[in-house]
Design a protein around this motif. Sequence first.
Motif, PDB file in Angstrom:
ATOM      1  N   THR A 149     -21.916  55.517  -9.426  1.00 40.36           N
ATOM      2  CA  THR A 149     -21.492  54.127  -9.256  1.00 40.36           C
ATOM      3  C   THR A 149     -20.855  53.643 -10.549  1.00 40.36           C
ATOM      4  OG1 THR A 149     -23.346  53.735  -7.749  1.00 40.36           O
ATOM      5  CG2 THR A 149     -22.240  51.796  -8.671  1.00 40.36           C
ATOM      6  N   VAL A 150     -19.628  53.129 -10.457  1.00 38.61           N
ATOM      7  CA  VAL A 150     -18.956  52.579 -11.628  1.00 38.61           C
ATOM      8  C   VAL A 150     -19.437  51.141 -11.828  1.00 38.61           C
ATOM      9  CG1 VAL A 150     -16.749  51.987 -12.680  1.00 38.61           C
ATOM     10  CG2 VAL A 150     -16.937  54.034 -11.249  1.00 38.61           C
ATOM     11  N   LEU A 151     -20.091  50.900 -12.947  1.00 42.62           N
ATOM     12  CA  LEU A 151     -20.603  49.556 -13.244  1.00 42.62           C
ATOM     13  C   LEU A 151     -19.547  48.692 -13.924  1.00 42.62           C
ATOM     14  CD1 LEU A 151     -24.134  50.546 -14.602  1.00 42.62           C
ATOM     15  CD2 LEU A 151     -23.510  49.885 -12.277  1.00 42.62           C
ATOM     16  N   GLY A 152     -18.754  49.304 -14.787  1.00 39.50           N
ATOM     17  CA  GLY A 152     -17.715  48.555 -15.489  1.00 39.50           C
ATOM     18  C   GLY A 152     -16.540  49.450 -15.807  1.00 39.50           C
ATOM     19  N   GLU A 153     -15.355  49.083 -15.354  1.00 43.07           N
ATOM     20  CA  GLU A 153     -14.176  49.879 -15.623  1.00 43.07           C
ATOM     21  C   GLU A 153     -13.685  49.660 -17.052  1.00 43.07           C
ATOM     22  OE1 GLU A 153     -11.395  48.713 -12.673  1.00 43.07           O
ATOM     23  OE2 GLU A 153     -12.355  49.867 -11.058  1.00 43.07           O
ATOM     24  N   CYS A 154     -12.887  50.606 -17.541  1.00 40.50           N
ATOM     25  CA  CYS A 154     -12.326  50.514 -18.890  1.00 40.50           C
ATOM     26  C   CYS A 154     -10.857  50.912 -18.801  1.00 40.50           C
ATOM     27  CB  CYS A 154     -13.088  51.434 -19.843  1.00 40.50           C
ATOM     28  SG  CYS A 154     -12.544  51.338 -21.551  1.00 40.50           S
ATOM     29  N   ASP A 155      -9.992  49.964 -19.027  1.00 39.04           N
ATOM     30  CA  ASP A 155      -8.555  50.194 -18.906  1.00 39.04           C
ATOM     31  C   ASP A 155      -8.067  51.038 -20.078  1.00 39.04           C
ATOM     32  OD1 ASP A 155      -5.832  50.151 -18.664  1.00 39.04           O
ATOM     33  OD2 ASP A 155      -5.666  47.989 -18.352  1.00 39.04           O
TER      34      ASP A 155
END
Length: 537
Positions: A149-155
Amino acid sequence: MIPTFSRLKPLPFLPRTIKQLLQTSFPPAVQPTRPTGDQPSSVLSTSPSPILASASTPLSAQSDTTTVHGWVSNIQVKKHVAFLKIRDGTSDEALQVVVSGKKDDLSSGGDLRRTVESLTRGSSVKIQGELIPSPGAGQPVELQAKILTVLGECDSQTYLIEPSVVPSSTKDRSRPVKTTNRPTVHLRELAHLRMRERENAAVVRVRDRVAREWRSFLEVGGGEIFRVTAPSLNETVRTDKPPEAFFPEPPGASLTVSAQLHLETYLPVCPRAYTLSTSFRAEPSRSSRHLAEFTMLEVELAFVNRVDELMDFTEQGVKSVLRGLSRGLSLGDGQTEEMAKKIEKEEDPDAGAGIGVFWAKPGTTEKIRSAIEKPFGRLSYTEAIELLKRAHAEIPFELEPVDGQTLQTEHEQWLASREGGPVFVYDYPASFKAFYMLPNEDNKAGTVACFDLLVPGVGELAGGSLREHRLDPLLDVMRQRNMSTEPLEWYLDQRRYGSVPHGGFGLGFDRMVSWVTGVSNLKDIVGFPRFKGGCVC
């Protein structure tokens, strides 16, 4: 005994940490294999951190599903398998996560593979799977992922500490400039993000470890020394009075440059006391050795009569900290040499994420080993000046050493290099030392019972002295220096009411971290450095 994290029981409401998972033990009979033959081309040695005490959890204590939370630090995608490195800050090392299955084959985990391939470094994730002994070399365990599960994306296009993303200006985040390096000066402007970068993350961990080792020495090894709190705002005298002053004037208040005077007041109830606290100085220099806000370790000991006793104690403390930092590390062996090669080639961004990232560098381990094993050198100020004058006659210093004047940084570093390690310089002239230092007698007239501890590459690391514990001689010195006694009556009261011989020292905590890591600029040792013209975040 002082509790350490390794002795504390995990909190029931928090997930298991990567540190705990990396220290899991399995029965010898377990021989796992990966579902595919693919192996990572470059893997990090993720054995339990050699600095931290080990704690093992048997396989029988594990549940069928293990959940880990953390941040992605590295991604390798193969044809049939993908490898992630996950960190959560509890260990120097990362946990390897294995994701099996082709991207287009849903029956073999393809949906999970597509999620992995969309990840970027810096993303935060929650991963559930099975923790097994790793069949690959380099790590004791790995997690075979089942749910991600991705909790927070990072561009990755605007993530300012990516190796390829450096903005032309930190204020213009929409126009990144491609580059292969992350300049140190650029990272200083990103104090809120730079701790995520490998070396800066390692500095944070080393700072914590150095503080723990000092606490262990002072409160256990050094003989039950009490930690106390000193104020950061001190009474002062001003000639100008700002409107609506927060502190009535006179006397007003200023930020403290040292906790020492207040530390002395604790001695009647804590005859051995120390503080690890923030100090401030209106330092105009923008050099690599000075900050306006810095951390000091200050120690005060009652019933000390000789300055060599203080030097002995200081040396024991420094050596104790170095031994604690190196505990479990094989200094100078093939393991650290191999780590140094990985770091040099940057084969793996996680290589040596703790103290090893510094001590694996050539020459560093020899420096630390020598400081542990060899007695610290000792020179009187007079002897030091004579050595410096002879050296200056052969190869001139930038500033000439002069008898009766303070030593410059280049002089201090030369003396430490000459000794091949730490060296004490003691019995300085009273003329440029603090008013509270105890004068020497007999053939040492005109000097005070004090010392500076000098180390290679840094210069002064610590300074200490015996204190003038007699009221009348202390008043005489203050009158000779035209010092007002009014703002220091509270300090003089310590001499009026049950004074005893005592002494202590102050050690630049940031400078010690700089010394053991080899990171020469204090702006890269402190998370949010404050200096003239610089106050980011």
